[in-house]
Write a protein that holds these residues in place. Sequence first.
Motif, short mmCIF file in Angstrom:
data_model
loop_
_atom_site.label_atom_id
_atom_site.label_comp_id
_atom_site.label_asym_id
_atom_site.label_seq_id
_atom_site.Cartn_x
_atom_site.Cartn_y
_atom_site.Cartn_z
N UNK A 457 16.77 7.17 -23.75
CA UNK A 457 15.54 7.64 -24.41
C UNK A 457 14.39 6.65 -24.26
N UNK A 458 14.72 5.39 -23.88
CA UNK A 458 13.70 4.36 -23.72
C UNK A 458 14.14 3.42 -22.60
N UNK A 459 13.22 2.95 -21.81
CA UNK A 459 13.55 2.05 -20.71
C UNK A 459 13.84 0.65 -21.24
N UNK A 460 14.85 0.00 -20.66
CA UNK A 460 15.26 -1.30 -21.15
C UNK A 460 16.15 -1.98 -20.12
N UNK A 461 16.40 -3.27 -20.33
CA UNK A 461 17.39 -4.03 -19.54
C UNK A 461 18.11 -4.96 -20.51
N UNK A 462 19.45 -4.81 -20.59
CA UNK A 462 20.24 -5.59 -21.55
C UNK A 462 21.53 -6.05 -20.88
N UNK A 463 21.84 -7.31 -21.12
CA UNK A 463 23.05 -7.93 -20.56
C UNK A 463 23.84 -8.54 -21.71
N UNK A 464 25.18 -8.43 -21.65
CA UNK A 464 26.05 -9.06 -22.65
C UNK A 464 27.01 -10.02 -21.95
N UNK A 465 27.02 -11.29 -22.31
CA UNK A 465 28.03 -12.20 -21.78
C UNK A 465 29.36 -11.93 -22.48
N UNK A 466 30.46 -12.45 -21.94
CA UNK A 466 31.75 -12.30 -22.63
C UNK A 466 31.69 -12.92 -24.03
N UNK A 467 32.34 -12.28 -24.98
CA UNK A 467 32.42 -12.81 -26.34
C UNK A 467 33.54 -13.83 -26.44
N UNK A 468 34.64 -13.55 -25.75
CA UNK A 468 35.82 -14.41 -25.77
C UNK A 468 36.24 -14.73 -24.34
N UNK A 469 36.87 -15.87 -24.12
CA UNK A 469 37.30 -16.22 -22.75
C UNK A 469 38.45 -15.34 -22.30
N UNK A 470 38.47 -15.02 -21.02
CA UNK A 470 39.58 -14.26 -20.47
C UNK A 470 40.81 -15.16 -20.38
N UNK A 471 42.00 -14.62 -20.62
CA UNK A 471 43.22 -15.42 -20.49
C UNK A 471 43.39 -15.93 -19.06
N UNK A 472 43.91 -17.12 -18.88
CA UNK A 472 44.11 -17.67 -17.53
C UNK A 472 45.01 -16.76 -16.69
N UNK A 473 44.63 -16.61 -15.43
CA UNK A 473 45.47 -15.85 -14.51
C UNK A 473 45.32 -14.35 -14.59
N UNK A 474 44.44 -13.86 -15.45
CA UNK A 474 44.23 -12.42 -15.59
C UNK A 474 43.03 -12.01 -14.75
#
Length: 742
Positions: A457-474
């Motif tokens: 409904x409205x023009x925008x640009x939004x980015x979200x970084x990870x909130x929590x770290x990904x488990x190693x090896x995943x």
Amino acid sequence: MSDTTTHHRICPLCEACCGLEIQVRDGRVTGIRGHDADVLSAGYICPKGVALKDLHEDPDRLRAPLLKRDGVFVEVSWEEAFAEIERRLPPLRAAFGRHAVAITVGNPSAHKIGLLTYFGKLARALGTRNVFSASTLDQMPKQLASGLMFGHWLSVALPDISRTDHLLVLGANPLVSNGSMWTVPDFRGKAKALQARGGKLVVIDPRRTETAAIADAHHFIRPNADVFLLAAMVHTLFAEGLVTLGNVADRVTGVDAVREAVAPFTPEEVAPRCGIAADTIRSLTRELAAAPRAAVYARIGTCTQEYGTLCSWLVDVLNTLTGNLDREGGVLFAKSAAFASNTAGKPGIGKGVSTGRHHARVSGAPEVYGELPVTCLAEEIETPGDGQIRALITVATNPVLSAPDGPRLARALEQLDFMVSLDIYLNETTRHADVILPGLSPLEEFHYDVAFPQLSWRNHARYSPPVLPAPPGRPAEWQTILKLAAIVRGDGAAADVDALDEAEFAQDAQRLFGAHADAVIAATAAYRGPERLLDVALRSGPYGDKFSRKAEGLTLAKVMAANPAGGIDLGPLQPRIPEVLRTPSGQVELAPPTLLADMARAVADLARPAPDLVVIGRRDVRTNNSWMHNLPVLAKGPFRCTARVHPADAARLGLRDGALARLANGPRQITAQVQISDEMMPGVISLPHGWGHDLPGSRLRVAAERPGANLNALLDDQQRDPLSGNAVLGGVAVAVEPLEAA
């Protein structure tokens, strides 16, 4: 507290894409609320946003690959899982051909940039014509009609809700969905603002929905009759001299052909089929035409029926002929910051869209938008012969519950020689897989919406970084997809994903930027995977910095930096015709020949009597996807999988509130709990979609406590809108009889 951190995240659980504020302490989510500063949602939140915590912590969510050994799933390493796929998939493809491997993808992929931007790489590596998705259970009619009229599948005309004076809604419940093919968080607030400035909200639906309950007027309509109502409203515009093209008068072709096509659909002729009086049809049309600024919006109820494409087309015919197309307060086109094809290339003209480049082997259904109807999947597996599907890759999808005749599809999946699923759950579909490869939690990945800013409904640009770290090896899902593509191409399971990604990016840069490819590669070297694709899309998009040629333009770094502030507001929608058009003529094609031809089917159908009793679906704010039934915060409260029946129908059929009833469509039968409600139109029963969690072998423990009835098990997988291939999910005739009380 001092060691509590605050994170800002776009909710990935529905099309509203609301901004969230998430509190984290000691690696655990402690609170989720709406982000007041978010430029799109301004603090609005629904229960699904809060449920992200439950999803992240769900013990049923898979965290390691599963491999089926002797009929039992066991956890294995990623190396073992990929080795098994390499051992079994390429030989099948070599023996039976590339079309023997099919792939199907579900709607969660639209909310995950890694899946959405990399899925095509796997599909191209497979080279199969057997590509399926949830689009043909949902919105394909709207995409086809928009593509034929405006030249691209995602050039969808959107109500300018913040400035309109009259909003007519058919077969949609945006108060619950907060938009569908229209990203509009807090629809309730925007509707109230519309009414406060003297505007009017009108709803036409077989159920008095949550949206209808707040509307200024609501009219019942017989399911599957929307095409007749819409055609009669267009007829009335011509008959009463109400047609005006407004700002696009010199950019529209086909007005006379539309006049001829709707000639048989007088209000008197269609009224019995619609259940709406002829005078009411004329009144609805006059109000729409007289409003200073108006918009017509229709969605899933009009798409998931036998005339889905015609309905979607006639909605925009109405918008055009009332002078509201490409007009502030009417319907406008979003201008997305990234990934939108209608902002790239030569403006105002293009190659348009086409269908039928290939056809389903068994039914002959045409390809639409690169895929076949998902309701063809079972028969393509079952039917012997050259091109028979023998292996399947599913990506974030559960068609055993979401597609018609799920029991047939489940039996077909058992016949496959090999099946791989990319999914976070062992569900009703993935239980048939030989290998399941899980993705990360949404909180462990960065997020940028690819599709929904094109529908916002409205023009925008939004980015979200990870909130929590990904488990190693995943691995992230885009890395899993690259690995699968490497296996298919013969590069082997040991192929280096980062090297593959670098090589593919270099090829894409050369194709897109030619002599400037090396400069683009160097300018984006700080990123990898989908982030790198996003940086390119933003910088080369309509607001971009054009790789440093426009200092004020967008880059990924700038959008990242705006995350705590709620993203970057790019302003309200603005008129875009002719620039947005990608039709070969450079015109709005008001009368596409294939749609005019299909009107003959509707004319012939006018004489057919409406069924005595039909079933339709229903949407709930907590349960718009089947896997959400496993999240405690959404599953709690009253039981929602009920068959809502009008009191008159209940009395006639001997049904009692809270008791059980059997619903039958020929040989297909289900049992559901009755809920008597005057919100229903007489002759219509409503049962929500996506339930039926009582099948053996799945691992959805919360959902299984109250499994509900699978509406789609009642439906015929051969019933489709012939133009778009979309499944018919509503308006299906049923017989109902009472059973013993629950």
